[in-house]
Write a protein that holds these residues in place. Structure first.
Motif, PDB file in Angstrom:
ATOM      1  N   LEU A 168      89.128  21.957   7.817  1.00  0.00           N
ATOM      2  CA  LEU A 168      88.564  23.213   8.326  1.00  0.00           C
ATOM      3  C   LEU A 168      87.905  24.007   7.207  1.00  0.00           C
ATOM      4  O   LEU A 168      86.826  24.594   7.389  1.00  0.00           O
ATOM      5  N   LEU A 169      88.541  24.039   6.039  1.00  0.00           N
ATOM      6  CA  LEU A 169      87.953  24.747   4.900  1.00  0.00           C
ATOM      7  C   LEU A 169      86.641  24.082   4.475  1.00  0.00           C
ATOM      8  O   LEU A 169      85.657  24.768   4.159  1.00  0.00           O
ATOM      9  N   CYS A 170      86.611  22.750   4.488  1.00  0.00           N
ATOM     10  CA  CYS A 170      85.371  22.047   4.147  1.00  0.00           C
ATOM     11  C   CYS A 170      84.301  22.280   5.209  1.00  0.00           C
ATOM     12  O   CYS A 170      83.099  22.368   4.891  1.00  0.00           O
ATOM     13  N   LEU A 171      84.711  22.392   6.474  1.00  0.00           N
ATOM     14  CA  LEU A 171      83.756  22.724   7.537  1.00  0.00           C
ATOM     15  C   LEU A 171      83.121  24.078   7.271  1.00  0.00           C
ATOM     16  O   LEU A 171      81.907  24.260   7.459  1.00  0.00           O
ATOM     17  N   ALA A 172      83.935  25.040   6.807  1.00  0.00           N
ATOM     18  CA  ALA A 172      83.383  26.344   6.424  1.00  0.00           C
ATOM     19  C   ALA A 172      82.370  26.189   5.295  1.00  0.00           C
ATOM     20  O   ALA A 172      81.312  26.832   5.289  1.00  0.00           O
ATOM     21  N   GLY A 173      82.680  25.311   4.336  1.00  0.00           N
ATOM     22  CA  GLY A 173      81.731  25.036   3.263  1.00  0.00           C
ATOM     23  C   GLY A 173      80.457  24.383   3.762  1.00  0.00           C
ATOM     24  O   GLY A 173      79.357  24.687   3.276  1.00  0.00           O
ATOM     25  N   PHE A 174      80.574  23.514   4.767  1.00  0.00           N
ATOM     26  CA  PHE A 174      79.393  22.875   5.351  1.00  0.00           C
ATOM     27  C   PHE A 174      78.447  23.911   5.961  1.00  0.00           C
ATOM     28  O   PHE A 174      77.230  23.815   5.818  1.00  0.00           O
ATOM     29  N   THR A 175      79.003  24.872   6.679  1.00  0.00           N
ATOM     30  CA  THR A 175      78.139  25.884   7.305  1.00  0.00           C
ATOM     31  C   THR A 175      77.455  26.729   6.244  1.00  0.00           C
ATOM     32  O   THR A 175      76.266  27.026   6.342  1.00  0.00           O
ATOM     33  N   LYS A 176      78.208  27.101   5.213  1.00  0.00           N
ATOM     34  CA  LYS A 176      77.633  27.940   4.156  1.00  0.00           C
ATOM     35  C   LYS A 176      76.558  27.176   3.386  1.00  0.00           C
ATOM     36  O   LYS A 176      75.553  27.758   2.949  1.00  0.00           O
ATOM     37  N   ALA A 177      76.753  25.876   3.204  1.00  0.00           N
ATOM     38  CA  ALA A 177      75.779  25.051   2.488  1.00  0.00           C
ATOM     39  C   ALA A 177      74.704  24.487   3.404  1.00  0.00           C
ATOM     40  O   ALA A 177      73.910  23.636   2.988  1.00  0.00           O
ATOM     41  N   ALA A 178      74.675  24.941   4.672  1.00  0.00           N
ATOM     42  CA  ALA A 178      73.634  24.547   5.640  1.00  0.00           C
ATOM     43  C   ALA A 178      73.556  23.038   5.831  1.00  0.00           C
ATOM     44  O   ALA A 178      72.475  22.474   6.001  1.00  0.00           O
ATOM     45  N   GLN A 179      74.695  22.372   5.792  1.00  0.00           N
ATOM     46  CA  GLN A 179      74.706  20.925   6.036  1.00  0.00           C
ATOM     47  C   GLN A 179      74.482  20.643   7.517  1.00  0.00           C
ATOM     48  O   GLN A 179      74.796  21.455   8.387  1.00  0.00           O
ATOM     49  N   LEU A 180      73.942  19.465   7.796  1.00  0.00           N
ATOM     50  CA  LEU A 180      73.727  19.079   9.188  1.00  0.00           C
ATOM     51  C   LEU A 180      75.046  19.143   9.950  1.00  0.00           C
ATOM     52  O   LEU A 180      76.077  18.714   9.424  1.00  0.00           O
ATOM     53  N   PRO A 181      75.073  19.671  11.165  1.00  0.00           N
ATOM     54  CA  PRO A 181      73.964  20.183  11.981  1.00  0.00           C
ATOM     55  C   PRO A 181      73.773  21.705  11.887  1.00  0.00           C
ATOM     56  O   PRO A 181      73.279  22.332  12.827  1.00  0.00           O
ATOM     57  N   PHE A 182      74.151  22.318  10.761  1.00  0.00           N
ATOM     58  CA  PHE A 182      74.066  23.771  10.600  1.00  0.00           C
ATOM     59  C   PHE A 182      72.838  24.191   9.793  1.00  0.00           C
ATOM     60  O   PHE A 182      72.745  25.334   9.347  1.00  0.00           O
ATOM     61  N   GLN A 183      71.873  23.278   9.581  1.00  0.00           N
ATOM     62  CA  GLN A 183      70.769  23.534   8.675  1.00  0.00           C
ATOM     63  C   GLN A 183      69.801  24.592   9.179  1.00  0.00           C
ATOM     64  O   GLN A 183      69.042  25.176   8.400  1.00  0.00           O
ATOM     65  N   SER A 184      69.807  24.866  10.478  1.00  0.00           N
ATOM     66  CA  SER A 184      68.767  25.732  11.054  1.00  0.00           C
ATOM     67  C   SER A 184      68.787  27.142  10.489  1.00  0.00           C
ATOM     68  O   SER A 184      67.747  27.781  10.362  1.00  0.00           O
ATOM     69  N   TRP A 185      69.978  27.650  10.096  1.00  0.00           N
ATOM     70  CA  TRP A 185      70.013  29.034   9.590  1.00  0.00           C
ATOM     71  C   TRP A 185      69.283  29.142   8.258  1.00  0.00           C
ATOM     72  O   TRP A 185      68.601  30.148   7.990  1.00  0.00           O
ATOM     73  N   LEU A 186      69.386  28.102   7.423  1.00  0.00           N
ATOM     74  CA  LEU A 186      68.731  28.169   6.114  1.00  0.00           C
ATOM     75  C   LEU A 186      67.224  27.978   6.247  1.00  0.00           C
ATOM     76  O   LEU A 186      66.443  28.591   5.514  1.00  0.00           O
TER      77      LEU A 186
END
Length: 633
Positions: free
Chosen positions: A263-281
């Motif tokens: 879960l902590l790494c998932l939080a890091g994924f969102t902050k680092a705009a990793q797929l599939p969260f890249q759209s915000w960056l």
């Protein structure tokens, strides 16, 4: 002494930002920004000299630090919730309301102080402080003349710079607090401060597009914050401590800790705009260029990578580690492919940033000493080169009124100085013997046990060369007999650009020293032997200094040949009819002039966003489900 350094690194930038907000004078505001940045950068160098530490400050402004952080946590969350209601976005309201409820439960009924230090620094933390405080400060200084020109272009009746510099400069303090925090509740506070700062900076111009993209960034980073709170509570239940170092030391053997780490790494994924969260960056590109430069090089996205790297020893050798490596490698190759179809320079840099962040996260997942070395070195080299490239694009855009690389064709004739600086920045991102390629070599070598990861890293690296070589070739394609124009460049623009381009070159030269002094202390065993300007291990070697010498001879020979050239007869290309006198086209049917246009091929039918994004996001979603499911089982 240590408390003073922490004050200068964390609190001073916040106070400097508040001073910028209060000062009506543009010149006074600029002086405050420069002064704050100089002091913060100097404090980071002093911290490097101080070395590793662990400390617990008693109070700040006569308020106990622990109580102050709890108060600030809830104040911040309620402030963001108020913004969510103002935006009338129910999803954002739900996400941050859930964080408030969970954090209240955690603080009231679960967490008890364990005597762990509030702040902790090893060389990874110090590296991040140096990146934030030096590269981030240079970007803040660059922003002073940039924002003045930006507002002149927008014809604003009233300046918005006080609010802009409040969040831009304050961002540095939040990031320094984040990377130095050992108490996980402190980490969470600074984690969410960066969310608020990014929201305010992305939406700065106030256009409908800016507001929409800022809201989207707030939502996705809020999801990451929610994952962080749940992971923090889960980790505390498993280990019974608020100390990040003690959580890492507990490792995967502690029952239930592996899912908390996921879960902590998932939080890091969102902050680092990793797929599939890249759209915000990608949406953040609507912000003024200093915002893009800061988010991509020194602050926001690096916080996510830092989080994943910080907890890497705790999940090393597990299924979670393998899943993180695969997710990072997939992001690396997929976003490099998406960048191929782009001609917008800021979007190219955005996709390549996400790609390189994926490589860093892949290295954290691989977890071997060689991989951690690659990830940390890439963190350093990427920050300097990417900050430089964003600032170059911003300066170019303000002069040619376009950020399309096709419009930068022949820029070496129009703006030779900034074109050369940009070209050097591009070369440091893709060619030997520069540090980014050194780190990629280390990463590919460290993935030797996983053929699937190796293939993705190799393809992603090749696509990166295509992206940057095409851009650099455009700029150097100067028209025949073109006269350089040398547009003026303010000192507060030229100094950051020159500092970063020199930093990109010198840091690559200093790669062996960076490894032995900063990276090796992080490793359980040495990954490389520094010998005669080379980094060696039993698998192979990277002969750094011989390559630099060869590069020097190559540059000298090329310059010598250029100086010897003489005017010669020029033959124009044949266009399919009688050429026009000025060679801008040919005479077509009915003697009508037919102009020609040269452009690169972007292969949108293969790499276009509309063709790839949905499938890439689906694939990334399945990989994330695998990551979380495997950690829970």
């Amino acid at each position: 002494m240590l408390d003073s350094l922490l004050f200068l690194l964390i609190v001073l930038p916040v106070l400097g930002g508040l001073a910028c907000y209060a000062l009506p004078s543009r010149h006074l505001r600029g002086a405050v920004v420069v002064g704050t940045c100089v002091v913060t950068a100097a404090a980071s160098l002093a911290l490097l000299g101080n070395g590793a530490f662990a400390t617990t400050p008693g109070s700040l402004f006569f308020i106990p630090v622990r109580g102050l952080v709890v108060l600030l946590d809830f104040t911040l969350l309620f402030a963001i919730l108020a913004i969510a209601f103002k935006l009338k976005n129910k999803l954002i309201q739900l996400v941050f309301a859930a964080q408030i409820v969970l954090l209240a439960w955690f603080e009231l009924f679960m967490a008890t102080p364990t005597g762990a230090p509030t702040f902790f620094a090893d060389t990874l933390s110090i590296i991040m402080v140096l990146i934030v405080s030096i590269v981030g400060s240079l970007i803040c200084i660059y922003a002073i003349p940039y924002m003045q020109a930006h507002e002149e272009h927008l014809h604003l009746d009233r300046t918005r710079q006080p609010r802009f510099f409040l969040f831009l400069v304050g961002f540095l303090g939040a990031m320094n607090g984040l990377v130095l925090a050992d108490d996980i509740t402190f980490f969470y506070l600074f984690f969410e401060i960066t969310t608020l700062c990014s929201f305010m900076l992305i939406g700065h111009d106030g256009t409908d597009e800016a507001k929409k993209n800022a809201s989207h960034a707030l939502l996705l980073n809020g999801v990451g914050g929610l994952a962080f709170v749940i992971g923090m509570m889960w980790a505390y239940s498993a280990v019974g401590t608020l100390s990040i170092q003690e959580i890492v030391a507990a490792g995967p053997t502690a029952q239930g800790l592996l899912f908390a780490l996921a879960l902590l790494c998932l939080a890091g994924f969102t902050k680092a705009a990793q797929l599939p969260f890249q759209s915000w960056l990608l949406g953040a590109m609507v912000a003024p260029t200093p915002t893009s430069a800061l988010l991509h090089s020194a602050t926001m996205v690096k916080a996510g990578v830092f989080l994943v790297l910080r907890f890497a020893p705790a999940y090393a050798g597990t299924f979670l580690a393998t899943a993180i490596a695969v997710c990072g490698a997939f992001t690396f190759v997929a976003t490099a492919a998406l960048a191929v179809s782009q001609s917008n320079a800021k979007k190219i840099l955005a996709y390549s940033t996400i790609s390189n962040l994926g490589l860093m996260i892949c290295c954290a997942g691989i977890g071997t000493p060689q991989a951690i070395t690659a990830g940390v070195l890439l963190l350093i080299f990427h920050a300097v080169s990417k900050g430089l490239l964003f600032c170059c694009v911003g300066h170019i855009e303000q002069h040619i009124h376009s950020r399309d690389i096709e419009d930068m064709r022949g820029l070496s004739a129009v703006m030779p100085r900034v074109a050369m600086i940009t070209l050097i920045g591009l070369l440091t991102m893709m060619l030997p013997p520069f540090g980014v390629l050194l780190a990629k070599w280390m990463a590919i070598e460290s993935a030797g046990h996983n053929l699937f990861v190796i293939v993705m890293l190799a393809i992603g690296s090749a696509l990166t060369v295509l992206i940057y070589a095409r851009w650099g070739g455009n700029m150097m394609n100067a028209p025949h007999n073109a006269e350089p124009k040398h547009p003026s460049m303010p000192i507060l623009t030229s100094f950051p650009l020159l500092a970063m381009v020199c930093g990109a070159l010198l840091l690559s030269l200093a790669a062996p020293l960076l490894y032995s002094r900063l990276v090796e202390p992080l490793l359980p065993i040495a990954a490389y032997v520094v010998e005669a300007g080379s980094l060696r291990n039993p698998v192979g070697a990277f002969t750094l200094y011989p390559l630099f010498i060869l590069l020097g001879f190559g540059v000298f020979y090329a310059m010598r040949q250029v100086m010897k050239t003489r005017e010669a007869h020029r033959s124009t290309p044949y266009f399919g009819g009688a050429n026009l006198p000025d060679s801008t086209g040919f005479t077509g049917p009915l003697r009508a002039p037919v102009p020609y246009q040269s452009a690169n091929y972007y292969m949108t039918n293969v790499f276009g966003e509309e063709k790839l994004t949905i499938w890439i996001n689906l694939g990334a979603g399945m990989l994330l489900a695998m990551l979380l499911g495997g950690a829970l089982s």
